[in-house]
Design an enzyme around this catalytic site. Structure first.
Site, PDB file in Angstrom:
ATOM      1  CD  GLN A   1      -8.049  10.072  44.102  1.00 35.04           C
ATOM      2  OE1 GLN A   1      -7.187  10.812  44.552  1.00 35.04           O
ATOM      3  NE2 GLN A   1      -9.243   9.969  44.638  1.00 35.04           N
ATOM      4  CG  PHE A   2      -9.421   5.034  38.457  1.00 33.71           C
ATOM      5  CD1 PHE A   2     -10.774   4.865  38.197  1.00 33.71           C
ATOM      6  CD2 PHE A   2      -8.838   4.288  39.476  1.00 33.71           C
ATOM      7  CE1 PHE A   2     -11.529   3.976  38.937  1.00 33.71           C
ATOM      8  CE2 PHE A   2      -9.585   3.391  40.220  1.00 33.71           C
ATOM      9  CZ  PHE A   2     -10.940   3.237  39.950  1.00 33.71           C
ATOM     10  CB  THR A   3     -11.890   7.962  41.778  1.00 35.41           C
ATOM     11  OG1 THR A   3     -10.925   8.559  42.639  1.00 35.41           O
ATOM     12  CG2 THR A   3     -11.881   6.444  41.951  1.00 35.41           C
TER      13      THR A   3
END
Length: 150
Positions: free
Chosen positions: A78-80
């Site tokens: 999850q890059f966010t």
């Protein structure tokens, strides 16, 4: 490397209407990778996650690890998790690693968790549009950042 660890009664990941991961009692681990991450970050987090005592013992005191309860784990990229919200209303993801760096780091992270855990870990699909479903147990949610170990 930043992770969100959630103690779950159930969790699953669906991609294109197909379930790609599905567990009962255990951990859902969301992981965000940045360019500054190293194998040392991976090893530190993997050890912490596996040994973290966040499951109830016979007296319902959080004294047991996911290993102790013979639970399961799903790891989802999850890059966010590296969103910066300092300016304006649109988050910036400039600290999130690009796929050419992030994918091998993600795979190494999953391998390190499996090595510490002693059994297979389920995963989402890196970069896919995933639907993550979970029943957070407690709720227990812990955020860790390998750059803030103190």
């Amino acid at each position: 490397m930043r992770v969100v660890v959630q103690r779950v009664s159930q969790a699953s990941v669906t991609v294109d209407s197909k379930i790609v991961a599905d567990i009962q009692k255990g951990l859902l681990v969301l992981v965000g990778i940045e360019e500054a991450d190293t194998q040392e970050d991976i090893d530190w987090l993997a050890g912490k996650i596996i040994k973290m005592r966040i499951f109830g013992d016979e007296n319902d005191v959080m004294n047991c690890s996911v290993q102790d309860i013979d639970g399961n784990i799903i790891v989802v990229s999850q890059f966010t998790l590296h969103a910066s919200t300092k300016k304006g209303n649109r988050p910036s993801y400039i600290k999130a690693a690009k796929p050419d760096f992030a994918i091998p780091m993600y795979e190494n992270f999953v391998s390190a968790i499996e090595k510490e855990f002693g059994k297979k870990v389920q995963t989402g699909i890196f970069g896919a549009d995933m639907k993550v479903s979970l029943l957070n147990d407690g709720p227990v949610t812990i955020v860790m950042d390998s750059k803030n170990r103190e």
